[in-house]
Design a protein around this motif. Structure first.
Motif, PDB file in Angstrom:
ATOM      1  N   PRO A   1      23.227 -30.831  26.041  1.00  0.00           N
ATOM      2  CA  PRO A   1      22.700 -31.405  27.278  1.00  0.00           C
ATOM      3  C   PRO A   1      23.554 -32.574  27.780  1.00  0.00           C
ATOM      4  O   PRO A   1      24.137 -33.309  26.986  1.00  0.00           O
ATOM      5  N   VAL A   2      23.633 -32.690  29.083  1.00  0.00           N
ATOM      6  CA  VAL A   2      24.317 -33.822  29.702  1.00  0.00           C
ATOM      7  C   VAL A   2      23.420 -35.051  29.505  1.00  0.00           C
ATOM      8  O   VAL A   2      22.222 -34.986  29.773  1.00  0.00           O
ATOM      9  N   PRO A   3      23.973 -36.174  29.031  1.00  0.00           N
ATOM     10  CA  PRO A   3      23.148 -37.376  28.903  1.00  0.00           C
ATOM     11  C   PRO A   3      22.524 -37.759  30.240  1.00  0.00           C
ATOM     12  O   PRO A   3      23.194 -37.726  31.282  1.00  0.00           O
ATOM     13  N   GLY A   4      21.250 -38.112  30.220  1.00  0.00           N
ATOM     14  CA  GLY A   4      20.506 -38.412  31.442  1.00  0.00           C
ATOM     15  C   GLY A   4      21.204 -39.354  32.410  1.00  0.00           C
ATOM     16  O   GLY A   4      21.330 -39.058  33.591  1.00  0.00           O
ATOM     17  N   PRO A   5      21.707 -40.523  31.943  1.00  0.00           N
ATOM     18  CA  PRO A   5      22.343 -41.455  32.876  1.00  0.00           C
ATOM     19  C   PRO A   5      23.630 -40.912  33.500  1.00  0.00           C
ATOM     20  O   PRO A   5      24.084 -41.411  34.517  1.00  0.00           O
ATOM     21  N   LEU A   6      24.213 -39.880  32.893  1.00  0.00           N
ATOM     22  CA  LEU A   6      25.472 -39.330  33.403  1.00  0.00           C
ATOM     23  C   LEU A   6      25.248 -38.269  34.481  1.00  0.00           C
ATOM     24  O   LEU A   6      26.125 -38.023  35.310  1.00  0.00           O
ATOM     25  N   ARG A   7      24.070 -37.644  34.493  1.00  0.00           N
ATOM     26  CA  ARG A   7      23.800 -36.549  35.443  1.00  0.00           C
ATOM     27  C   ARG A   7      24.110 -36.912  36.898  1.00  0.00           C
ATOM     28  O   ARG A   7      24.784 -36.156  37.588  1.00  0.00           O
ATOM     29  N   PRO A   8      23.597 -38.050  37.408  1.00  0.00           N
ATOM     30  CA  PRO A   8      23.878 -38.357  38.815  1.00  0.00           C
ATOM     31  C   PRO A   8      25.366 -38.563  39.096  1.00  0.00           C
ATOM     32  O   PRO A   8      25.835 -38.287  40.194  1.00  0.00           O
ATOM     33  N   TRP A   9      26.105 -39.030  38.101  1.00  0.00           N
ATOM     34  CA  TRP A   9      27.541 -39.232  38.282  1.00  0.00           C
ATOM     35  C   TRP A   9      28.270 -37.886  38.351  1.00  0.00           C
ATOM     36  O   TRP A   9      29.147 -37.690  39.189  1.00  0.00           O
ATOM     37  N   LEU A  10      27.906 -36.972  37.477  1.00  0.00           N
ATOM     38  CA  LEU A  10      28.546 -35.651  37.477  1.00  0.00           C
ATOM     39  C   LEU A  10      28.229 -34.872  38.751  1.00  0.00           C
ATOM     40  O   LEU A  10      29.036 -34.087  39.223  1.00  0.00           O
ATOM     41  N   ASN A  11      27.047 -35.085  39.296  1.00  0.00           N
ATOM     42  CA  ASN A  11      26.618 -34.335  40.479  1.00  0.00           C
ATOM     43  C   ASN A  11      26.861 -35.068  41.791  1.00  0.00           C
ATOM     44  O   ASN A  11      26.475 -34.567  42.838  1.00  0.00           O
ATOM     45  N   GLU A  12      27.476 -36.233  41.761  1.00  0.00           N
ATOM     46  CA  GLU A  12      27.715 -37.022  42.972  1.00  0.00           C
ATOM     47  C   GLU A  12      28.527 -36.216  43.987  1.00  0.00           C
ATOM     48  O   GLU A  12      29.671 -35.866  43.732  1.00  0.00           O
ATOM     49  N   PRO A  13      27.935 -35.894  45.147  1.00  0.00           N
ATOM     50  CA  PRO A  13      28.668 -35.089  46.128  1.00  0.00           C
ATOM     51  C   PRO A  13      29.607 -35.918  46.995  1.00  0.00           C
ATOM     52  O   PRO A  13      30.538 -35.390  47.587  1.00  0.00           O
ATOM     53  N   GLY A  14      29.388 -37.214  47.048  1.00  0.00           N
ATOM     54  CA  GLY A  14      30.210 -38.075  47.900  1.00  0.00           C
ATOM     55  C   GLY A  14      31.308 -38.753  47.111  1.00  0.00           C
ATOM     56  O   GLY A  14      31.846 -38.220  46.150  1.00  0.00           O
ATOM     57  N   SER A  15      31.599 -39.965  47.506  1.00  0.00           N
ATOM     58  CA  SER A  15      32.697 -40.731  46.916  1.00  0.00           C
ATOM     59  C   SER A  15      32.278 -41.365  45.594  1.00  0.00           C
ATOM     60  O   SER A  15      31.402 -42.231  45.555  1.00  0.00           O
ATOM     61  N   LEU A  16      32.925 -40.962  44.525  1.00  0.00           N
ATOM     62  CA  LEU A  16      32.698 -41.577  43.226  1.00  0.00           C
ATOM     63  C   LEU A  16      33.213 -43.014  43.248  1.00  0.00           C
ATOM     64  O   LEU A  16      32.644 -43.900  42.615  1.00  0.00           O
TER      65      LEU A  16
ATOM     66  N   LEU B   1      28.699 -44.877  30.494  1.00  0.00           N
ATOM     67  CA  LEU B   1      27.296 -44.664  30.100  1.00  0.00           C
ATOM     68  C   LEU B   1      26.654 -45.969  29.638  1.00  0.00           C
ATOM     69  O   LEU B   1      25.521 -46.276  29.983  1.00  0.00           O
ATOM     70  N   GLU B   2      27.418 -46.738  28.881  1.00  0.00           N
ATOM     71  CA  GLU B   2      26.904 -48.020  28.411  1.00  0.00           C
ATOM     72  C   GLU B   2      26.622 -48.949  29.600  1.00  0.00           C
ATOM     73  O   GLU B   2      25.582 -49.611  29.645  1.00  0.00           O
ATOM     74  N   ALA B   3      27.506 -48.974  30.566  1.00  0.00           N
ATOM     75  CA  ALA B   3      27.313 -49.812  31.760  1.00  0.00           C
ATOM     76  C   ALA B   3      26.106 -49.336  32.552  1.00  0.00           C
ATOM     77  O   ALA B   3      25.339 -50.157  33.081  1.00  0.00           O
ATOM     78  N   CYS B   4      25.909 -48.032  32.654  1.00  0.00           N
ATOM     79  CA  CYS B   4      24.766 -47.488  33.393  1.00  0.00           C
ATOM     80  C   CYS B   4      23.444 -47.870  32.732  1.00  0.00           C
ATOM     81  O   CYS B   4      22.450 -48.116  33.411  1.00  0.00           O
ATOM     82  N   ARG B   5      23.434 -47.916  31.425  1.00  0.00           N
ATOM     83  CA  ARG B   5      22.213 -48.298  30.713  1.00  0.00           C
ATOM     84  C   ARG B   5      21.893 -49.779  30.909  1.00  0.00           C
ATOM     85  O   ARG B   5      20.739 -50.159  30.935  1.00  0.00           O
ATOM     86  N   ARG B   6      22.933 -50.595  31.038  1.00  0.00           N
ATOM     87  CA  ARG B   6      22.721 -52.035  31.237  1.00  0.00           C
ATOM     88  C   ARG B   6      22.347 -52.374  32.675  1.00  0.00           C
ATOM     89  O   ARG B   6      21.558 -53.263  32.917  1.00  0.00           O
ATOM     90  N   TRP B   7      23.003 -51.682  33.637  1.00  0.00           N
ATOM     91  CA  TRP B   7      22.793 -51.984  35.055  1.00  0.00           C
ATOM     92  C   TRP B   7      22.355 -50.731  35.787  1.00  0.00           C
ATOM     93  O   TRP B   7      23.170 -50.071  36.406  1.00  0.00           O
TER      94      TRP B   7
END
Length: 186
Positions: free
Chosen positions: A19-34, A179-185
């Motif tokens: 499974p894709v880690p939960g906090p990473l899902r929106p980043w992998l699926n980002e349709p616009g500008s990363l 991922l670590e940064a996403c968990r903090r912020w």
């Protein structure tokens, strides 16, 4: 040099076995500008470090994805995006020689400017489907990411962008530090 960037590219809807880690899902699926998303997370500390910009031969999976003949060369650009000195994403862009004719030739001289800010700010861009891969130890992308804290099992995404019908491939490897940064912020 390894001939393959990564194995097992697939659409996001096809399971990968892990499974894709939960906090990473929106980043992998980002349709616009990363880039825009990274700037939001990093603020003024957003950074781009250029690893290489050169003419070269794309890897086999890149040539296939772009429909390039084996001997065709392309402008290869590898950068690390992050927060200050903390790397979050290793990105690789493959721009076939015909894509860089005319006004798009300026894409060769980006230096520390992120490609995303140019693509999403100056041109009418059409993004193709996003593909995902979980990197294996033998993948060249895994080797690139290892230099910045990545390890086998990291997630990557790629898609072909078209500007005026001209293709370029952008691949991004998501490092554990993001991922670590996403968990903090959040």
């Amino acid at each position: 040099m390894r001939e393959r960037g990564a194995r097992c590219w697939r659409p996001p809807t096809v399971p990968a076995g892990a499974p894709v880690p939960g906090p990473l899902r929106p980043w992998l699926n980002e349709p616009g500008s990363l880039t825009r998303r990274l700037r939001h997370l990093a603020g003024e500390d957003f950074s781009v470090r250029v690893c290489t910009e050169r003419w070269g031969r794309p890897w086999l999976d890149e040539r296939r994805r772009l429909g390039l003949e084996p001997r065709r060369r392309a402008w290869l650009r590898e950068v690390v995006l992050g927060c200050g000195q903390q790397p979050w994403i290793v990105a690789r862009s493959v721009m076939p020689e015909p894509t860089l004719r005319g006004p798009l030739r300026r894409l060769r001289g980006l230096g520390p400017r992120p490609l995303g800010s140019v693509l999403f700010g100056h041109y009418a861009v059409v993004r193709g489907p996003i593909e995902l891969a979980r990197l294996d130890e033998g993948d060249a992308l895994a080797a690139r990411a290892a230099g910045f804290g990545g390890e086998p099992g990291e997630w990557a995404r790629r898609s072909v962008f078209r500007i005026g019908g001209r293709p370029l491939l952008v691949t991004e490897v998501f490092l554990p530090s993001l991922l670590e940064a996403c968990r903090r912020w959040p």
